[in-house]
Design a protein around this motif. Structure first.
Motif, short mmCIF file in Angstrom:
data_model
loop_
_atom_site.label_atom_id
_atom_site.label_comp_id
_atom_site.label_asym_id
_atom_site.label_seq_id
_atom_site.Cartn_x
_atom_site.Cartn_y
_atom_site.Cartn_z
N SER A 219 14.26 -11.08 1.54
CA SER A 219 13.60 -10.88 0.00
C SER A 219 13.39 -9.69 0.42
O SER A 219 12.51 -9.38 1.62
N ILE A 220 13.35 -8.79 -0.97
CA ILE A 220 12.65 -7.14 -0.70
C ILE A 220 11.58 -7.63 -1.96
O ILE A 220 12.19 -8.01 -3.10
N GLN A 221 10.03 -6.84 -1.55
CA GLN A 221 9.06 -6.19 -2.54
C GLN A 221 8.86 -5.14 -2.87
O GLN A 221 8.45 -5.00 -1.15
N VAL A 222 8.78 -4.58 -3.62
CA VAL A 222 7.93 -3.13 -3.48
C VAL A 222 6.58 -3.36 -4.40
O VAL A 222 6.48 -3.82 -5.77
N TYR A 223 5.64 -2.96 -3.95
CA TYR A 223 4.55 -3.02 -4.35
C TYR A 223 3.47 -1.45 -4.14
O TYR A 223 4.17 -0.90 -3.66
N ARG B 233 0.65 -4.15 -7.69
CA ARG B 233 1.43 -4.66 -8.51
C ARG B 233 3.16 -4.38 -7.97
O ARG B 233 3.41 -3.81 -7.31
N THR B 234 3.65 -5.98 -8.54
CA THR B 234 4.90 -6.27 -7.80
C THR B 234 5.70 -5.07 -8.77
O THR B 234 6.26 -5.52 -10.03
N LEU B 235 6.34 -4.04 -8.45
CA LEU B 235 7.76 -2.84 -9.22
C LEU B 235 9.07 -3.46 -9.35
O LEU B 235 9.66 -3.38 -10.17
N TYR C 169 4.01 3.72 -1.78
CA TYR C 169 4.69 2.09 -2.11
C TYR C 169 4.56 1.44 -0.83
O TYR C 169 4.54 1.83 0.25
N HIS C 170 4.49 0.33 -1.04
CA HIS C 170 3.98 -1.30 0.23
C HIS C 170 5.67 -1.88 0.18
O HIS C 170 5.85 -2.12 -1.49
N ILE D 39 6.08 3.30 2.47
CA ILE D 39 7.10 4.21 1.79
C ILE D 39 6.43 5.44 1.38
O ILE D 39 5.72 5.23 0.56
N VAL D 40 6.91 6.71 1.19
CA VAL D 40 6.70 7.83 0.66
C VAL D 40 7.22 8.75 -0.20
O VAL D 40 8.73 9.25 0.39
N LYS D 41 7.87 8.58 -1.51
CA LYS D 41 8.71 8.87 -2.60
C LYS D 41 7.93 10.59 -2.50
O LYS D 41 7.03 10.50 -3.41
#
Length: 70
Positions: free
Chosen positions: A17-21, A26-28, A52-53, A67-69
């Protein structure tokens, strides 16, 4: 490109599983996949520019990357 690909490689069959915060916690985005040896997640299409984490979990192992977008 507006998306980010994350390759997760492991041995055997696993659920990953993967979650982006965001930086406020906050979970995005969330995603799950089952795979043998490798899973590729594509994330970030709907995320604005920012930092983002990303938490990647399989079984009792979790790794968090930043990560940096742009």
């Amino acid at each position: 490109s507006d998306q980010i690909s994350i390759d997760v490689t492991f041995s055997g069959h696993r659920e990953v599983s993967i979650q982006v915060y965001d930086l406020m916690g906050r979970t995005l985005e969330k995603a799950k996949a089952d795979g043998n040896d490798k899973v590729i997640f594509t994330i970030g299409q709907s995320l604005p520019t920012g930092v983002y984490h990303v938490a990647i979990q399989s079984g009792d192992e979790t790794e968090t990357i930043r990560i940096v977008k742009r």
